[in-house]
Design a protein around this motif. Sequence first.
Motif, PDB file in Angstrom:
ATOM      1  N   HIS A  82     -26.943 -27.508 -95.934  1.00 15.45           N
ATOM      2  CA  HIS A  82     -25.835 -28.431 -95.687  1.00 15.45           C
ATOM      3  C   HIS A  82     -25.677 -28.913 -94.256  1.00 15.45           C
ATOM      4  N   ARG A  83     -26.767 -28.878 -93.500  1.00 16.04           N
ATOM      5  CA  ARG A  83     -26.735 -29.548 -92.205  1.00 16.04           C
ATOM      6  C   ARG A  83     -27.388 -30.918 -92.364  1.00 16.04           C
ATOM      7  N   VAL A  84     -26.864 -31.893 -91.629  1.00 15.86           N
ATOM      8  CA  VAL A  84     -27.339 -33.275 -91.728  1.00 15.86           C
ATOM      9  C   VAL A  84     -28.073 -33.620 -90.437  1.00 15.86           C
ATOM     10  N   HIS A  85     -29.228 -34.246 -90.561  1.00 17.08           N
ATOM     11  CA  HIS A  85     -30.091 -34.515 -89.416  1.00 17.08           C
ATOM     12  C   HIS A  85     -30.333 -36.016 -89.255  1.00 17.08           C
ATOM     13  N   MET A  86     -30.879 -36.393 -88.121  1.00 15.78           N
ATOM     14  CA  MET A  86     -31.112 -37.797 -87.812  1.00 15.78           C
ATOM     15  C   MET A  86     -32.380 -38.307 -88.500  1.00 15.78           C
ATOM     16  N   PRO A  87     -32.276 -39.393 -89.276  1.00 17.12           N
ATOM     17  CA  PRO A  87     -33.479 -39.976 -89.886  1.00 17.12           C
ATOM     18  C   PRO A  87     -34.352 -40.700 -88.869  1.00 17.12           C
ATOM     19  N   LEU A  88     -33.732 -41.168 -87.782  1.00 11.34           N
ATOM     20  CA  LEU A  88     -34.408 -41.828 -86.662  1.00 11.34           C
ATOM     21  C   LEU A  88     -33.745 -41.360 -85.377  1.00 11.34           C
ATOM     22  N   ALA A  89     -34.442 -41.457 -84.268  1.00 13.89           N
ATOM     23  CA  ALA A  89     -33.786 -41.217 -82.981  1.00 13.89           C
ATOM     24  C   ALA A  89     -32.751 -42.311 -82.756  1.00 13.89           C
ATOM     25  N   GLY A  90     -31.586 -41.944 -82.228  1.00 15.38           N
ATOM     26  CA  GLY A  90     -30.552 -42.955 -82.035  1.00 15.38           C
ATOM     27  C   GLY A  90     -29.520 -42.547 -81.000  1.00 15.38           C
ATOM     28  N   THR A  91     -28.808 -43.541 -80.499  1.00 13.90           N
ATOM     29  CA  THR A  91     -27.715 -43.321 -79.544  1.00 13.90           C
ATOM     30  C   THR A  91     -26.398 -43.659 -80.217  1.00 13.90           C
ATOM     31  N   LEU A  92     -25.496 -42.706 -80.243  1.00 10.93           N
ATOM     32  CA  LEU A  92     -24.191 -42.892 -80.872  1.00 10.93           C
ATOM     33  C   LEU A  92     -23.346 -43.862 -80.059  1.00 10.93           C
ATOM     34  N   THR A  93     -22.789 -44.871 -80.724  1.00 11.45           N
ATOM     35  CA  THR A  93     -21.940 -45.850 -80.039  1.00 11.45           C
ATOM     36  C   THR A  93     -20.473 -45.754 -80.452  1.00 11.45           C
ATOM     37  N   GLU A  94     -20.223 -45.317 -81.676  1.00 12.21           N
ATOM     38  CA  GLU A  94     -18.837 -45.227 -82.145  1.00 12.21           C
ATOM     39  C   GLU A  94     -18.774 -44.287 -83.347  1.00 12.21           C
ATOM     40  N   MET A  95     -17.660 -43.563 -83.444  1.00 11.29           N
ATOM     41  CA  MET A  95     -17.378 -42.717 -84.600  1.00 11.29           C
ATOM     42  C   MET A  95     -16.029 -43.153 -85.169  1.00 11.29           C
TER      43      MET A  95
ATOM     44  N   VAL B   6      -6.890 -44.800 -89.995  1.00 15.35           N
ATOM     45  CA  VAL B   6      -8.230 -44.986 -89.453  1.00 15.35           C
ATOM     46  C   VAL B   6      -8.200 -44.735 -87.950  1.00 15.35           C
ATOM     47  N   GLU B   7      -9.136 -43.936 -87.464  1.00 19.00           N
ATOM     48  CA  GLU B   7      -9.219 -43.642 -86.034  1.00 19.00           C
ATOM     49  C   GLU B   7     -10.620 -43.967 -85.541  1.00 19.00           C
ATOM     50  N   ARG B   8     -10.708 -44.821 -84.507  1.00 18.06           N
ATOM     51  CA  ARG B   8     -11.991 -45.231 -83.943  1.00 18.06           C
ATOM     52  C   ARG B   8     -12.168 -44.577 -82.579  1.00 18.06           C
ATOM     53  N   ILE B   9     -13.300 -43.931 -82.410  1.00 21.53           N
ATOM     54  CA  ILE B   9     -13.577 -43.213 -81.170  1.00 21.53           C
ATOM     55  C   ILE B   9     -14.880 -43.745 -80.594  1.00 21.53           C
ATOM     56  N   ARG B  10     -14.802 -44.332 -79.400  1.00 20.19           N
ATOM     57  CA  ARG B  10     -15.993 -44.828 -78.721  1.00 20.19           C
ATOM     58  C   ARG B  10     -16.394 -43.849 -77.624  1.00 20.19           C
ATOM     59  N   PHE B  11     -17.646 -43.898 -77.221  1.00 23.09           N
ATOM     60  CA  PHE B  11     -18.175 -42.911 -76.275  1.00 23.09           C
ATOM     61  C   PHE B  11     -18.682 -43.618 -75.026  1.00 23.09           C
ATOM     62  N   ASP B  12     -18.033 -43.309 -73.889  1.00 21.34           N
ATOM     63  CA  ASP B  12     -18.442 -43.916 -72.627  1.00 21.34           C
ATOM     64  C   ASP B  12     -19.782 -43.363 -72.160  1.00 21.34           C
ATOM     65  N   GLN B  13     -19.984 -42.073 -72.358  1.00 25.10           N
ATOM     66  CA  GLN B  13     -21.253 -41.445 -72.012  1.00 25.10           C
ATOM     67  C   GLN B  13     -22.149 -41.460 -73.247  1.00 25.10           C
ATOM     68  N   PRO B  14     -23.370 -41.958 -73.116  1.00 27.21           N
ATOM     69  CA  PRO B  14     -24.250 -42.048 -74.286  1.00 27.21           C
ATOM     70  C   PRO B  14     -24.586 -40.680 -74.869  1.00 27.21           C
ATOM     71  N   ILE B  15     -24.559 -40.598 -76.179  1.00 23.67           N
ATOM     72  CA  ILE B  15     -24.961 -39.392 -76.896  1.00 23.67           C
ATOM     73  C   ILE B  15     -26.204 -39.757 -77.690  1.00 23.67           C
ATOM     74  N   THR B  16     -27.348 -39.278 -77.241  1.00 17.20           N
ATOM     75  CA  THR B  16     -28.618 -39.629 -77.874  1.00 17.20           C
ATOM     76  C   THR B  16     -29.193 -38.416 -78.586  1.00 17.20           C
ATOM     77  N   LEU B  17     -29.591 -38.625 -79.829  1.00 11.02           N
ATOM     78  CA  LEU B  17     -30.153 -37.558 -80.645  1.00 11.02           C
ATOM     79  C   LEU B  17     -31.554 -37.956 -81.094  1.00 11.02           C
ATOM     80  N   GLU B  18     -32.466 -37.011 -81.052  1.00 11.75           N
ATOM     81  CA  GLU B  18     -33.842 -37.268 -81.449  1.00 11.75           C
ATOM     82  C   GLU B  18     -33.972 -37.278 -82.974  1.00 11.75           C
ATOM     83  N   ARG B  19     -35.028 -37.898 -83.440  1.00  4.70           N
ATOM     84  CA  ARG B  19     -35.330 -37.895 -84.875  1.00  4.70           C
ATOM     85  C   ARG B  19     -35.467 -36.451 -85.358  1.00  4.70           C
TER      86      ARG B  19
END
Length: 281
Positions: free
Chosen positions: A142-155, A222-235
Motif C-alpha cells: 500500500h505504498r504509492v510510487h512515482m511512475p515518472l520522475a517529477g517535480t511537485l507543483t501543487e497539492m 477544497v484546500e490548495r497548497i502550493r510549494f515555493d521550494q521544489p519537491i522533486t521525486l525520482e521515478r
Amino acid sequence: MTPAKLFALIQYPIPHHLLSRLVGCLAECRVGWLKNALIKLFIKQFKVDMSEAVEPDPAVYPTFNAFFTRALRVDARPLEDGLVCPADGTLSQWGRIEEGRLIQAKGHRFNISELLGGDPLRASTYRNGSFATVYLSPKDYHRVHMPLAGTLTEMVYVPGRLFSVNDSTTRHVPGLFARNERLVCHFETEQGPMVMVLVGAMIVAAIETVWSGQVTPLSGRVERIRFDQPITLERGAEMGRFKLGSTVVMAFANPLELDAVSPARDGGIEVRMGQQLASAS
C-alpha cells in the motif's frame, strides 16, 4: 437486483467518515495482543507474503497500520523501463481521455475537472491526454510510487464521501472517484504535466505523502497548497501511502500508449509496482 448493486446502494446512508475514523482508531491500537491478533487474521485471510517485507515478523509492527503500510525489500519490486506502475493492484481502466472524460467502469464516465476538485484550467491540460486507474485491494502493498520522475507543483485536498472503491461499487455509483475524498498531486515531468489522484475509500482512515505526512482528513472544503521550494521525486520513489486500500488515478497531458498490457477489458489486469506500463518517449 444483483448483490453488487445492492452492496452499492446500501452504502449511501452509511456514515462513511465516522465508520472510517473508528476503524482508523482500531488500526492505531497499540495493545499487543489485540494488534497481533488483527495482523495474524489479516495475513491468513488475504494470504499476505511477508517474505517480501523488510521486516517479515508480524509481531514487530507496533500497530496494524504500521504492518499495513510496511516497506518491502529493495529487490522485491525491480523497476522496469519507461513509465512504471505506481502501486500493486488491479489496472482497472486505462486509455485516452476523450474531451475531458475518463472511464470509471463499463457504462460510466466522469469528468476530469470534477476529479481535480472543480479546476477547469487544470483540467483543460488533460482534456485529450491519457489516464490509468489502479485499484489497491486489502492484500496489496500500500505504498504509492512515482511512475515518472517529477517535480511537485501543487497539492489539492478535495473533501467528499468514502464509498468503497471495489469493482462492485465502481460499476454502480456514478462519478465515484469524483465523489470520494481525495488528494490531487500535480507534477511536472519530462513527459509533460502529470497528476496523481489518491482516492480515499470506506475504512481508509488516512492518506499520507512523503512531503507532508498524514494529510487526510482535513476540513470540509477544497484546500490548495502550493510549494515555493521544489519537491522533486525520482521515478520509482515513494510519494504516498494509504492506511487501508483504495485507488490511484493517474492522468497525463500527452497521449501515451500503454504497451505493457492488452487492450480494454472488464475485470482489469493484476499489476505490480515497478512494472512497465508505457514506453517513455
